[in-house]
Scaffold this active site. Structure first.
Site, PDB file in Angstrom:
ATOM      1  N   ASP A  67     -26.980  18.063 -26.256  1.00  0.00           N
ATOM      2  CA  ASP A  67     -27.322  19.161 -27.161  1.00  0.00           C
ATOM      3  C   ASP A  67     -28.809  19.166 -27.512  1.00  0.00           C
ATOM      4  OD1 ASP A  67     -27.216  16.814 -28.637  1.00  0.00           O
ATOM      5  OD2 ASP A  67     -25.604  17.445 -29.949  1.00  0.00           O
ATOM      6  N   GLU A 143     -18.673  21.795 -33.838  1.00  0.00           N
ATOM      7  CA  GLU A 143     -18.317  21.581 -35.234  1.00  0.00           C
ATOM      8  C   GLU A 143     -16.847  21.943 -35.487  1.00  0.00           C
ATOM      9  OE1 GLU A 143     -20.371  20.054 -37.071  1.00  0.00           O
ATOM     10  OE2 GLU A 143     -22.236  21.132 -37.468  1.00  0.00           O
TER      11      GLU A 143
END
Ligand code: GLP
Length: 240
Positions: A67, A143
């Site tokens: 990421d 998330e």
């Protein structure tokens, strides 16, 4: 899921490095999926040590990082580009052209994500993916949410993550609110996965992870659907 519980952070870092080193020796032109965060730093230190002793060669190794914050330039000292150069790449013989990190300033993030996904496939897929775990169970920047995304994508960070990661920034308002991240499918396509967790703050999510169940409230639990995952954690993360 295989679980290795270690007494100390140093032990955890060595266990993780041993597994990585075995993969690199077995496949010297293999593909490593790498992670940032404070947890894998000790593992990277051990890999650097092994390289310096001549035990490991990264000359034909390819890397893909999980990421990157968005928007943030690669030379910003809070970027994951910067982190990886400092903690690992500048100290081993990996070739610049074999390092792949999502561009935090990509003008067309969708295309950036698509190209990244294709590049992983063209390189034969990830042989071993290293993961940390967020205090809320995120892996990469996937998330907890009602829906999780399969492919590499641009995502909003949760309040919890912004707060947890603000320790690396001068102030909380400096933390980017978005990130580019491998998706759940990208991660789960890796041939082998190791997930590292250290300290009491990870106990809640680790205790969920070791249950035989899957929930989008704790994205890491999806690793229970993968055939070759090893959790390497310390006693505090495991027992609380
Ligand atoms: C960030 C990264 C995650 C990492 C997490 C945990 O949010 N995107 O990949 O796992 O931090 O970080 P730490 O290891 O510092 O607890």
């Amino acid at each position: 899921m295989k679980v290795i519980v270690c007494n100390t952070y140093d032990e955890l870092s060595m266990e993780a490095a041993k597994i990585m080193a075995a993969t690199i020796k077995e496949k010297p032109d293999g593909v490593l999926g790498l992670a940032t965060g404070s947890t894998p730093i000790g593992m990277y230190d051990n890999l650097i040590e092994m390289y310096k002793k001549g035990e490991l060669d990264f000359g034909n190794i390819k890397t893909f990082n999980l990421d990157e914050y968005y928007p943030l330039s690669a030379d910003n000292d809070q970027s994951y580009h910067y982190f990886m150069n400092k903690q690992l790449f500048s100290q081993i013989n990996v070739k610049e052209e074999n390092i792949h990190i999502l561009d935090g300033l990509a003008e067309n993030p969708e295309k950036e994500c698509e190209d990244f996904e294709k590049l992983i496939d063209e390189n034969g897929g990830i042989d071993i993916q290293v993961l940390g775990i967020g205090q809320n169970g995120h892996i990469g920047f996937n998330e907890p949410d009602e829906k999780l995304y399969a492919n590499t994508h641009l995502t909003d960070l949760t309040e919890n993550t912004i707060k947890a990661n603000s320790r690396f920034f001068e102030k909380e308002s400096d933390v980017p609110t978005k990130a580019l991240t491998m998706g759940m499918g990208t991660i789960l396509k890796s041939k082998k996965i190791i997930i590292l967790a250290n300290g009491k703050a990870k106990h809640k999510v680790v205790s969920e992870l070791v249950q035989p169940m899957i929930t989008t409230n704790n994205p890491a639990t999806f690793l229970n659907a993968h055939a070759d995952v090893t959790l390497i954690c310390d006693k505090e993360a495991f027992e609380g």
